[in-house]
Write an enzyme that holds these catalytic residues in place. Structure first.
Site, PDB file in Angstrom:
ATOM      1  N   LYS A 283       0.851  -1.202   0.000  1.00 52.15           N
ATOM      2  CA  LYS A 283       0.000   0.000   0.000  1.00 52.15           C
ATOM      3  C   LYS A 283       0.883   1.248   0.000  1.00 52.15           C
ATOM      4  O   LYS A 283       2.016   1.188   0.455  1.00 52.15           O
ATOM      5  CB  LYS A 283      -0.854   0.020   1.278  1.00 52.15           C
ATOM      6  CG  LYS A 283      -2.005  -0.954   1.299  1.00 52.15           C
ATOM      7  CD  LYS A 283      -2.805  -0.787   2.582  1.00 52.15           C
ATOM      8  CE  LYS A 283      -3.952  -1.773   2.653  1.00 52.15           C
ATOM      9  NZ  LYS A 283      -4.957  -1.596   1.582  1.00 52.15           N
ATOM     10  N   ARG A 357     -10.359 -11.354   2.004  1.00 48.32           N
ATOM     11  CA  ARG A 357     -11.210 -12.403   1.439  1.00 48.32           C
ATOM     12  C   ARG A 357     -10.517 -13.759   1.491  1.00 48.32           C
ATOM     13  O   ARG A 357     -11.185 -14.798   1.545  1.00 48.32           O
ATOM     14  CB  ARG A 357     -11.620 -12.017   0.008  1.00 48.32           C
ATOM     15  CG  ARG A 357     -10.479 -11.864  -0.936  1.00 48.32           C
ATOM     16  CD  ARG A 357     -10.853 -11.099  -2.196  1.00 48.32           C
ATOM     17  NE  ARG A 357     -10.948  -9.649  -1.983  1.00 48.32           N
ATOM     18  CZ  ARG A 357     -11.280  -8.770  -2.911  1.00 48.32           C
ATOM     19  NH1 ARG A 357     -11.556  -9.167  -4.144  1.00 48.32           N
ATOM     20  NH2 ARG A 357     -11.324  -7.494  -2.645  1.00 48.32           N
TER      21      ARG A 357
HETATM   22  N1  BES Z   1      -8.071  -3.609   4.432  1.00 49.99           N
HETATM   23  C1  BES Z   1      -8.245  -3.206   3.088  1.00 49.99           C
HETATM   24  C2  BES Z   1      -9.539  -2.423   2.873  1.00 49.99           C
HETATM   25  C3  BES Z   1      -9.662  -1.104   3.579  1.00 49.99           C
HETATM   26  C4  BES Z   1      -9.377   0.074   2.921  1.00 49.99           C
HETATM   27  C5  BES Z   1     -10.118  -1.042   4.887  1.00 49.99           C
HETATM   28  C6  BES Z   1      -9.515   1.287   3.571  1.00 49.99           C
HETATM   29  C7  BES Z   1     -10.255   0.166   5.539  1.00 49.99           C
HETATM   30  C8  BES Z   1      -9.959   1.325   4.882  1.00 49.99           C
HETATM   31  C9  BES Z   1      -8.280  -4.439   2.178  1.00 49.99           C
HETATM   32  O1  BES Z   1      -7.509  -5.499   2.587  1.00 49.99           O
HETATM   33  C10 BES Z   1      -7.759  -4.011   0.856  1.00 49.99           C
HETATM   34  O2  BES Z   1      -6.607  -3.689   0.779  1.00 49.99           O
HETATM   35  N2  BES Z   1      -8.613  -4.033  -0.160  1.00 49.99           N
HETATM   36  C11 BES Z   1      -8.233  -3.655  -1.461  1.00 49.99           C
HETATM   37  C12 BES Z   1      -8.804  -4.678  -2.412  1.00 49.99           C
HETATM   38  C13 BES Z   1      -8.249  -4.575  -3.807  1.00 49.99           C
HETATM   39  C14 BES Z   1      -6.786  -4.939  -3.816  1.00 49.99           C
HETATM   40  C15 BES Z   1      -9.038  -5.489  -4.695  1.00 49.99           C
HETATM   41  C16 BES Z   1      -8.798  -2.266  -1.733  1.00 49.99           C
HETATM   42  O3  BES Z   1      -9.890  -1.962  -1.253  1.00 49.99           O
HETATM   43  O4  BES Z   1      -8.124  -1.487  -2.388  1.00 49.99           O
HETATM   44 MN    MN Z   2      -5.509  -5.350   1.914  1.00 52.10          MN
END
Ligand code: BES
Ligand code: MN
Ligand code: ZN
Length: 506
Positions: A283, A357
């Protein structure tokens, strides 16, 4: 019992709550709601007897009933007396929200140097439920997560310790608080403590240890380590944690309070990523600190299970939390890797940041196979996309059952935790198809929250199931509602309890 509950939560909040019939406070601070188009003098009641002319003049001068939301106080110079009497303009009587009123009063009087606060809620024909929720409002608003501060300036320290609520039938209000709202609030504040805790302190094993402490509330706890999960072939879950120095854990909490001990339970499943760096699909740095809260779904499950046990709910419920840390490392999994989940279905990793997931895929499959639940609910801070769609105001709700959708539609407003249903469709599901494996774990930008839910649905095997995407509702960095004074909100505890109370108890 009640004091034991409070020590489970490490939060700083009001510790003693009393419901009393007496009409007048004799020490500390007191608040009287004043309503629009009502004779204020009538509301001030007994206080008029000794403070008569002064009270009258203050109410008249402040013109409170014309200015909802404002308040005015009278102070005593005699330390043996009530120190401050506040009249609070509370708008229209028929729209009075006791919980919000409690929260506003709690926020206003938390740090005043006085240890007791009396809320005058007698003579308002409030239900026992509303009276109990006034106490909840005060507790939610006075919560602070200060355990890691070595110093807190004196004017920000919580001095409020005792809350007294005057009401017409204190016995009923007390019983509603002790048997329902109090334990739920304990669970919610505990969930906040868990979400607020940084990831160097709350890593999977430390988290499991904290959950084990809930044995004393009456839960049966079982912890699976990596060895046990390997034996169960939980490769989707294990893959997420394999780049971390911290061992992944799966914790099962059991509360078998139902009339029939063998009756099919409800299963509550929570995403518990103690920190989500994104893994190799790293990230961006800014804002990454919020990912200490990527275990908000699991915290809601822990808090809800705690509440069920404390209030001795007549239900069979199983809580399952999948705990892992998602790190980039020489041992971490890569995009393109193919893993075989416990279900036997294979997954091609598109992004190691779509890790929630993956842990849920195995946790849901395990829940279904092991406990054969009548219904299954998972909670997860799953997608940034749900934040884009719904902000912090609603959790995304996805389900394969219209019956469950109706159940949540009823319970969600009662719990004051909003949900909004999203669609599931074969057309969305198809987007997950992969050339190399049975499915891929992410599909780019379109319908991000829905495709995540479709992925989960492939692991519930027809069980009636609800998925709540709480990425927006679990935490926030803005302070708007007095009931939400910290990063962690504790979302989900009230909703799960209300849903169970409304549909699965008795
Ligand atoms: N934990 C994150 C989602 C999230 C984002 C929670 C902001 C709280 C605040 C999750 O694991 C994630 O990284 N999701 C990705 C999915 C994508 C890679 C398909 C996302 O939402 O960008
Ligand atoms: Mn994630
Ligand atoms: Zn995540």
């Amino acid at each position: 019992m009640l004091s034991a509950l409070i020590s489970v939560a490490l939060s700083i909040t009001v510790v003693k709550i009393e419901f009393v019939a007496s009409k007048r406070a004799v020490s500390g601070m007191a608040v009287v709601p004043v309503f629009e188009k009502e004779a204020c003098y009538g509301v001030a009641r007994d206080y008029l007897k000794d403070g008569g002319p002064q009270v009258k003049a203050t109410l008249k001068g402040a013109r409170l009933s014309a200015h909802p939301g404002t308040h005015t106080s009278l102070y005593s110079s005699d330390p043996s007396k009530l120190n401050a009497l506040t009249f609070w303009s509370a708008g229209e009587k028929k729209r009075f929200d006791a919980e919000l009123f409690g929260a506003k009063a709690g926020a206003a009087f938390r740090t005043r140097g006085e240890s007791s606060l009396t809320l005058h809620l007698d003579g308002l024909s409030l239900s026992q439920d509303e009276l109990a929720r006034a106490a909840v409002g005060v507790r939610l608003a006075t919560y602070r997560f200060f355990k890691h501060r070595s110093k807190v300036s004196e004017n920000r320290l919580t001095t409020l310790k005792t809350l007294r609520i005057t009401c017409d039938s204190p016995t009923q209000a007390r019983s509603s608080y002790r048997s329902f709202h109090g334990p739920i609030c304990d669970g919610q504040l505990h969930a906040r403590d868990l979400v607020n805790e940084p990831a160097n302190i709350l890593f999977p094993k430390a988290y499991a240890t904290r959950i084990r402490a809930l044995k004393k509330a009456g839960l049966e706890i079982e912890v699976l380590g990596e060895k046990e999960m390997k034996a169960l072939k939980m490769n989707a879950l294990l893959g997420v944690g394999q780049g971390s120095r911290r061992e992944s854990q799966l914790v099962v909490m059991k509360w078998m309070g139902g009339k029939r001990k063998k009756g099919a339970p409800v299963c509550l499943v929570g995403k518990g990523i103690t920190f989500d760096t994104g893994g190799i699909s790293l990230k961006p740095g800014v804002g990454m600190w919020d990912m200490k809260g990527d275990m908000g779904g699991s915290a809601a499950v822990v808090g809800a299970m705690q509440a069920l046990a404390l209030r001795k709910a007549k239900v069979n419920a199983i809580g399952i939390v999948a705990l892992a840390e998602n790190m980039p490392d020489g041992n971490a999994q890569n995009p393109g890797d193919v893993i075989t989940s416990m279900s036997g279905q294979t997954i091609e990793l598109q992004s190691t940041d779509a890790e929630g997931r993956l842990v849920l895929a195995d946790a849901l499959w395990y829940a279904k196979k092991t406990f054969k639940p009548c219904a299954m609910v998972d909670l997860a801070t799953l997608t940034g996309a749900v934040l884009v769609s719904l902000g912090h105001e609603h959790a995304g709700l996805f389900t394969n059952s219209d019956k469950l959708a109706k159940e949540f539609e009823k319970s969600s407003p009662k719990a004051q935790e909003r949900t909004w249903r999203f669609p599931l469709l074969p057309e969305y599901d198809r987007l997950l198809d992969s050339e190399t494996a049975d499915m891929k774990n992410s599909v780019g930008r379109v319908a991000g929250s829905i495709t995540a839910a479709q992925f989960l649905q492939r692991f519930v095997d027809g069980t009636p199931w609800v998925h709540l995407d709480i990425a927006g509702t679990s935490s926030k960095n803005t302070r708007t509602d007095p009931r939400e004074p910290s990063f962690a909100i504790g979302y989900g505890v009230r909703l799960l309890n209300q849903w169970i109370a409304d549909h699965y108890e008795g």
